[in-house]
Scaffold this active site. Structure first.
Site, mmCIF file in Angstrom:
data_model
loop_
_atom_site.group_PDB
_atom_site.id
_atom_site.type_symbol
_atom_site.label_atom_id
_atom_site.label_comp_id
_atom_site.label_asym_id
_atom_site.label_seq_id
_atom_site.Cartn_x
_atom_site.Cartn_y
_atom_site.Cartn_z
ATOM 1 N N LYS A 81 0.672 -1.086 -0.071
ATOM 2 C CA LYS A 81 -0.375 -0.549 0.009
ATOM 3 C C LYS A 81 0.991 1.305 -0.113
ATOM 4 O O LYS A 81 2.377 1.474 0.557
ATOM 5 C CB LYS A 81 -0.698 -0.406 1.536
ATOM 6 C CG LYS A 81 -1.483 -1.092 1.387
ATOM 7 C CD LYS A 81 -2.875 -1.072 2.106
ATOM 8 C CE LYS A 81 -3.838 -2.398 2.584
ATOM 9 N NZ LYS A 81 -4.505 -2.270 3.746
ATOM 10 N N PHE A 122 -15.505 3.905 8.525
ATOM 11 C CA PHE A 122 -13.990 4.592 8.144
ATOM 12 C C PHE A 122 -13.798 4.445 6.866
ATOM 13 O O PHE A 122 -12.522 4.729 5.871
ATOM 14 C CB PHE A 122 -12.923 3.963 9.030
ATOM 15 C CG PHE A 122 -13.448 1.882 8.931
ATOM 16 C CD1 PHE A 122 -12.890 1.099 7.427
ATOM 17 C CD2 PHE A 122 -13.083 1.300 9.083
ATOM 18 C CE1 PHE A 122 -12.643 -0.120 7.198
ATOM 19 C CE2 PHE A 122 -14.236 -0.498 9.303
ATOM 20 C CZ PHE A 122 -13.469 -0.731 8.102
ATOM 21 N N HIS A 160 -1.197 -5.662 2.278
ATOM 22 C CA HIS A 160 -2.918 -6.351 1.362
ATOM 23 C C HIS A 160 -2.991 -7.106 0.928
ATOM 24 O O HIS A 160 -1.799 -7.679 0.541
ATOM 25 C CB HIS A 160 -3.929 -5.469 0.597
ATOM 26 C CG HIS A 160 -5.150 -6.584 -0.072
ATOM 27 N ND1 HIS A 160 -6.014 -6.665 1.060
ATOM 28 C CD2 HIS A 160 -5.592 -7.085 -1.354
ATOM 29 C CE1 HIS A 160 -6.764 -7.471 -0.188
ATOM 30 N NE2 HIS A 160 -6.381 -8.265 -0.662
HETATM 31 P P1 IDP Z 1 -7.260 -6.739 5.609
HETATM 32 O O1 IDP Z 1 -6.514 -6.191 5.321
HETATM 33 O O2 IDP Z 1 -6.706 -7.928 7.292
HETATM 34 O O3 IDP Z 1 -8.099 -8.637 4.978
HETATM 35 P P2 IDP Z 1 -10.245 -6.170 5.526
HETATM 36 O O4 IDP Z 1 -11.492 -5.990 6.962
HETATM 37 O O5 IDP Z 1 -10.711 -6.565 4.456
HETATM 38 O O6 IDP Z 1 -9.437 -6.253 6.413
HETATM 39 O O7 IDP Z 1 -10.539 -4.555 5.821
HETATM 40 C C1 IDP Z 1 -9.177 -4.254 5.306
HETATM 41 C C2 IDP Z 1 -8.707 -2.814 5.220
HETATM 42 O O8 IDP Z 1 -9.676 -1.210 6.078
HETATM 43 C C3 IDP Z 1 -7.191 -2.897 5.856
HETATM 44 O O9 IDP Z 1 -6.611 -3.798 5.377
HETATM 45 C C4 IDP Z 1 -7.839 -1.543 6.597
HETATM 46 O O10 IDP Z 1 -6.822 -1.515 6.039
HETATM 47 C C5 IDP Z 1 -8.731 -1.434 6.644
HETATM 48 N N1 IDP Z 1 -8.979 -1.696 8.229
HETATM 49 C C6 IDP Z 1 -10.450 -2.417 8.579
HETATM 50 N N2 IDP Z 1 -10.879 -2.183 10.087
HETATM 51 C C7 IDP Z 1 -10.188 -1.353 10.205
HETATM 52 C C8 IDP Z 1 -11.307 -0.375 11.114
HETATM 53 O O11 IDP Z 1 -11.477 -0.822 12.342
HETATM 54 N N3 IDP Z 1 -10.530 0.818 10.746
HETATM 55 C C9 IDP Z 1 -9.941 1.676 10.174
HETATM 56 N N4 IDP Z 1 -9.383 1.231 9.286
HETATM 57 C C10 IDP Z 1 -9.629 -0.355 9.194
HETATM 58 MG MG MG Z 2 -9.770 -8.329 3.864
#
Ligand code: IDP
Ligand code: MG
Length: 183
Positions: free
Chosen positions: A16, A64, A131
């Site tokens: 990222k 967010f 990611h």
């Molecule tokens: P992951 O990247 O670990 O799969 P996801 O739930 O798919 O997690 O969320 C995608 C991206 O969104 C995360 O990598 C992070 O950058 C952001 N994110 C996820 N949950 C939160 C949160 O509760 N607060 C702020 N940003 C979040």
């Molecule tokens: Mg994810």
């Protein structure tokens, strides 16, 4: 489970904009190759709003969401780009998730990429450097979103042939100085 018994998988990895701004590319690629996975595709790109929205379509209702989109577009960083990779290997999906660490960088294992280099911004965005697809279904969806079949060195998924007439930019037959102008 022994490594040989794990299924051969493909996963999408994105370094990222914070990872690129912090010059972590080399470090992350070293970790990926040490974990015995093969890079099957790679490209550096400026993410469009459309691509960002498709990628994070399941998070649209989250508070967010808008900040997350701004983050992946590179609005908060000097490097307004992402390095996208397709990694292939046995059990690669879970392996890269382990290397990445938990979503919340403050809860991520301290030796994981997110635990070591991630942070939560004052706006509440989890800037977590990398990611990694969360399962095989998501990996397929994401790889197809970010890459075309011919950009990947393996035939990962079935393809079809279709004739399309497209207008595309070509190199002009002149020699000029390199420009970093944004499109
Ligand atoms: P992951 O990247 O670990 O799969 P996801 O739930 O798919 O997690 O969320 C995608 C991206 O969104 C995360 O990598 C992070 O950058 C952001 N994110 C996820 N949950 C939160 C949160 O509760 N607060 C702020 N940003 C979040
Ligand atoms: Mg994810």
């Amino acid at each position: 489970m022994a490594q040989e018994n794990l299924p051969l998988e493909a996963t999408l990895v994105l370094i990222k904009p914070d990872g690129l701004s912090k010059s972590l590319t080399g470090n992350i690629l070293t970790r990926l190759s040490e974990a015995k996975m093969e890079i099957a595709a790679a490209k550096c790109l400026r993410v469009s709003r459309e691509l960002a929205e498709k990628h994070y379509r399941d998070l649209k209702a989250k508070p967010f969401y808008e900040e997350l989109i701004q983050y992946i577009l590179g609005k908060y960083h000097s490097r307004k780009k992402v390095l996208a990779l397709v990694c292939v290997g046995k059990g690669v999906i879970e392996k890269v998730r382990q290397l990445a660490g938990a979503t919340n960088p403050e809860e991520a294992d301290s030796v994981s990429i997110r635990g070591q280099y991630g942070r939560i911004t004052t706006k509440g965005v989890y800037e977590n450097v990398i990611h990694a697809s969360s399962n095989a279904k998501e990996a397929e969806r994401e790889i197809k979103l970010w890459f075309e079949p011919d950009e990947i060195i393996f035939d990962l998924y079935p393809t079809t042939q279709s004739e399309v007439k497209v207008k595309k930019r070509m190199w002009a037959p002149t020699q000029v100085a390199i420009s970093q102008n944004q499109k």
